[in-house]
Design a protein around this motif. Structure first.
Motif, mmCIF file in Angstrom:
data_model
loop_
_atom_site.group_PDB
_atom_site.id
_atom_site.type_symbol
_atom_site.label_atom_id
_atom_site.label_comp_id
_atom_site.label_asym_id
_atom_site.label_seq_id
_atom_site.Cartn_x
_atom_site.Cartn_y
_atom_site.Cartn_z
ATOM 1 N N ALA A 1 0.873 -1.173 0.000
ATOM 2 C CA ALA A 1 0.000 0.000 0.000
ATOM 3 C C ALA A 1 0.907 1.219 0.000
ATOM 4 C CB ALA A 1 -0.923 0.005 1.226
ATOM 5 N N PRO A 2 0.418 2.383 -0.441
ATOM 6 C CA PRO A 2 1.268 3.586 -0.448
ATOM 7 C C PRO A 2 1.864 3.856 0.919
ATOM 8 C CG PRO A 2 -0.721 3.983 -1.701
ATOM 9 C CD PRO A 2 -0.902 2.641 -1.044
ATOM 10 N N MET A 3 3.184 4.106 0.931
ATOM 11 C CA MET A 3 3.922 4.341 2.166
ATOM 12 C C MET A 3 4.934 5.440 1.928
ATOM 13 S SD MET A 3 4.729 0.420 3.358
ATOM 14 C CE MET A 3 5.194 -0.106 1.710
ATOM 15 N N ARG A 4 5.400 6.019 3.017
ATOM 16 C CA ARG A 4 6.519 6.958 2.966
ATOM 17 C C ARG A 4 7.725 6.229 3.539
ATOM 18 N NH1 ARG A 4 7.914 10.626 6.773
ATOM 19 N NH2 ARG A 4 5.874 10.398 7.779
ATOM 20 N N LEU A 5 8.809 6.143 2.759
ATOM 21 C CA LEU A 5 9.988 5.386 3.157
ATOM 22 C C LEU A 5 11.165 6.308 3.407
ATOM 23 C CD1 LEU A 5 8.173 3.158 1.928
ATOM 24 C CD2 LEU A 5 10.225 2.106 0.991
ATOM 25 N N SER B 1 -3.611 -2.584 5.933
ATOM 26 C CA SER B 1 -3.522 -1.397 5.084
ATOM 27 C C SER B 1 -4.495 -0.308 5.521
ATOM 28 C CB SER B 1 -3.797 -1.773 3.625
ATOM 29 O OG SER B 1 -5.133 -2.238 3.472
ATOM 30 N N SER B 2 -5.439 -0.654 6.399
ATOM 31 C CA SER B 2 -6.457 0.299 6.843
ATOM 32 C C SER B 2 -6.044 1.084 8.076
ATOM 33 C CB SER B 2 -7.770 -0.434 7.141
ATOM 34 O OG SER B 2 -8.227 -1.121 6.006
ATOM 35 N N ARG B 3 -4.845 0.842 8.572
ATOM 36 C CA ARG B 3 -4.383 1.514 9.774
ATOM 37 C C ARG B 3 -3.021 2.154 9.510
ATOM 38 N NH1 ARG B 3 -6.875 -1.027 14.186
ATOM 39 N NH2 ARG B 3 -5.884 0.522 15.521
ATOM 40 N N SER B 4 -2.672 3.143 10.320
ATOM 41 C CA SER B 4 -1.358 3.773 10.217
ATOM 42 C C SER B 4 -0.374 3.057 11.134
ATOM 43 C CB SER B 4 -1.439 5.256 10.581
ATOM 44 O OG SER B 4 -1.945 5.424 11.895
ATOM 45 N N TRP B 5 0.904 3.044 10.734
ATOM 46 C CA TRP B 5 1.933 2.365 11.512
ATOM 47 C C TRP B 5 3.304 2.806 11.034
ATOM 48 C CZ3 TRP B 5 4.184 0.150 7.404
ATOM 49 C CH2 TRP B 5 3.367 -0.343 6.377
ATOM 50 N N ASP B 6 4.320 2.479 11.836
ATOM 51 C CA ASP B 6 5.719 2.708 11.491
ATOM 52 C C ASP B 6 6.477 1.408 11.734
ATOM 53 O OD1 ASP B 6 5.337 5.863 12.969
ATOM 54 O OD2 ASP B 6 5.804 5.567 10.856
ATOM 55 N N LEU C 1 15.717 0.241 6.400
ATOM 56 C CA LEU C 1 14.591 1.008 5.883
ATOM 57 C C LEU C 1 13.590 1.273 7.000
ATOM 58 C CD1 LEU C 1 13.624 2.018 3.072
ATOM 59 C CD2 LEU C 1 12.317 -0.093 2.879
ATOM 60 N N THR C 2 12.917 2.419 6.923
ATOM 61 C CA THR C 2 11.789 2.725 7.802
ATOM 62 C C THR C 2 10.565 2.965 6.936
ATOM 63 O OG1 THR C 2 13.182 3.695 9.523
ATOM 64 C CG2 THR C 2 10.863 4.285 9.538
ATOM 65 N N PHE C 3 9.485 2.246 7.263
ATOM 66 C CA PHE C 3 8.226 2.367 6.535
ATOM 67 C C PHE C 3 7.260 3.212 7.365
ATOM 68 C CE2 PHE C 3 8.999 -1.201 3.585
ATOM 69 C CZ PHE C 3 9.972 -1.904 4.267
ATOM 70 N N HIS C 4 6.619 4.188 6.736
ATOM 71 C CA HIS C 4 5.604 5.014 7.399
ATOM 72 C C HIS C 4 4.295 4.897 6.617
ATOM 73 C CE1 HIS C 4 8.941 7.041 9.532
ATOM 74 N NE2 HIS C 4 9.518 7.093 8.344
ATOM 75 N N ARG C 5 3.295 4.327 7.232
ATOM 76 C CA ARG C 5 1.949 4.293 6.655
ATOM 77 C C ARG C 5 1.113 5.261 7.481
ATOM 78 N NH1 ARG C 5 -1.578 3.532 2.445
ATOM 79 N NH2 ARG C 5 -3.452 2.384 3.051
#
Length: 347
Positions: free
Chosen positions: A30-34, A112-117, A64-68
């Protein structure tokens, strides 16, 4: 053989690798900020195996760090559950107010429906990712929410069954026909359902040592992203994470290395990579030192010699000599190939 696609950042120019990997990760899950400390030459390798509606993707990637984020969730939500089986390395996740640390043979879980790091450790990680539509997991969503963001062990019980199946699947897809893919996807969905159903009955509390380990991984990620800052000090690090310096020191005592030594070692490792890179031969040694937070040339040289047994200039000279020798060998091989193609091979 099952249909699969392969993506390697090494097939791209160095400057394009991280952006391409970020795009690949966003389309896979799902779209993420890396974010990563290695944006200039990022290394990642991924296979994508489609099993009907289920997708399995083994991958190896640099830190890597994933930000959703909540904004990204609102913009796009494929409504999937995600699991990652960690095969090499380590990682940590922050989900709402919960934290989890992952080690080899643990599953990380999210939606994918929730935010997380999610943050990986200092070394490359190897995982087996699974993307599965929520509709294929007949466990009530409010119950699954109790364990998402946590971990499921892949060493015992239903988690071990899922881990074993995934390892066997990615190890050799040759025996399967493309028509087998949907049936294999159903097997994955059933095993995920069993693992979730078992996990929702477990104690969701997080032990203090897990919280501490998670915090250490996030601090290490912060350090790696700020190595070029000469003012990266224990006091600033502690303030950035809302803890005292004494607590920061205690955290790293359990790691077997002090925080100051960790910063120094990471800076030296970065400088070592740059000095050994023929593409950076035009960058002066003192400029390499400065880009990794060493402002005093003499101090850098002493620390580098202590760590690696030779001066920075000596390492660069060795790397350039090895590169020139390698290029010469390639040129010789190419000439031989051209002679063979053009006529009688030379003995």
């Amino acid at each position: 053989m099952l249909r699969e696609s392969v993506f390697r950042t090494m097939d791209l120019p160095p400057r394009d690798r991280f952006d391409a990997w970020a795009q690949r990760m966003g389309s896979t899950h799902a779209p993420m900020r890396l974010s990563t400390p290695r944006t200039e030459d990022y290394r990642g390798h991924q296979r994508v195996i489609e099993l009907g509606e289920v997708v399995v993707w083994p991958a190896t990637m640099d830190p890597l760090t994933f930000h959703r984020t909540a904004k990204l969730v609102r913009q796009s939500d494929p409504e999937t559950y995600h699991l990652s089986l960690l095969l090499k390395g380590e990682g940590a996740a922050v989900w709402d107010r919960r934290q989890a640390v992952y080690r080899i043979n643990d599953f990380h879980t999210n939606s994918s429906s929730r935010s997380w790091d999610v943050t990986t450790g200092a070394d490359p990680v190897t995982i087996v990712g699974v993307e599965i539509p929520r509709a294929l997991v007949p466990v009530p969503g409010h119950r699954v929410d109790r364990v998402l963001g946590g971990l499921i062990s892949g060493r015992e019980g239903s988690g071990a069954l899922l881990a074993q199946f995934l390892r066997q699947l990615i190890g050799d897809t040759g025996p399967y026909r493309p028509s087998d893919a949907p049936r294999l996807g159903t097997v994955v969905a059933d095993l995920v359902t069993v693992a979730f159903a078992h996990a929702v009955d477990a104690d969701p509390s997080v032990p203090p040592e897990t919280r501490s380990r998670s915090l250490v991984l996030h601090i290490k990620d912060h350090v790696r992203r700020h190595l070029a800052d000469p003012d990266l000090t224990p006091a600033r690090i502690a303030a950035a994470h809302h803890i005292s310096r004494s607590y920061l020191y205690r955290l790293f005592q359990s790691e077997g290395v002090g925080i100051a030594a960790y910063i120094r070692d990471q800076r030296l490792a970065g400088a070592h990579r740059d000095l050994a890179d023929p593409a950076l031969r035009a960058l002066p040694v003192n400029a390499v030192a400065a880009r990794w937070g060493f402002l005093r040339a003499a101090e850098f040289t002493r620390a580098f010699r202590t760590a690696y047994g030779l001066a920075p200039s000596e390492l660069r000279e060795q790397a350039l000599t090895a590169d020139e020798d390698g290029q010469g060998a390639k040129a010789g091989a190419g000439a031989g190939d051209r002679a063979a193609v053009g006529g009688t091979p030379k003995p």
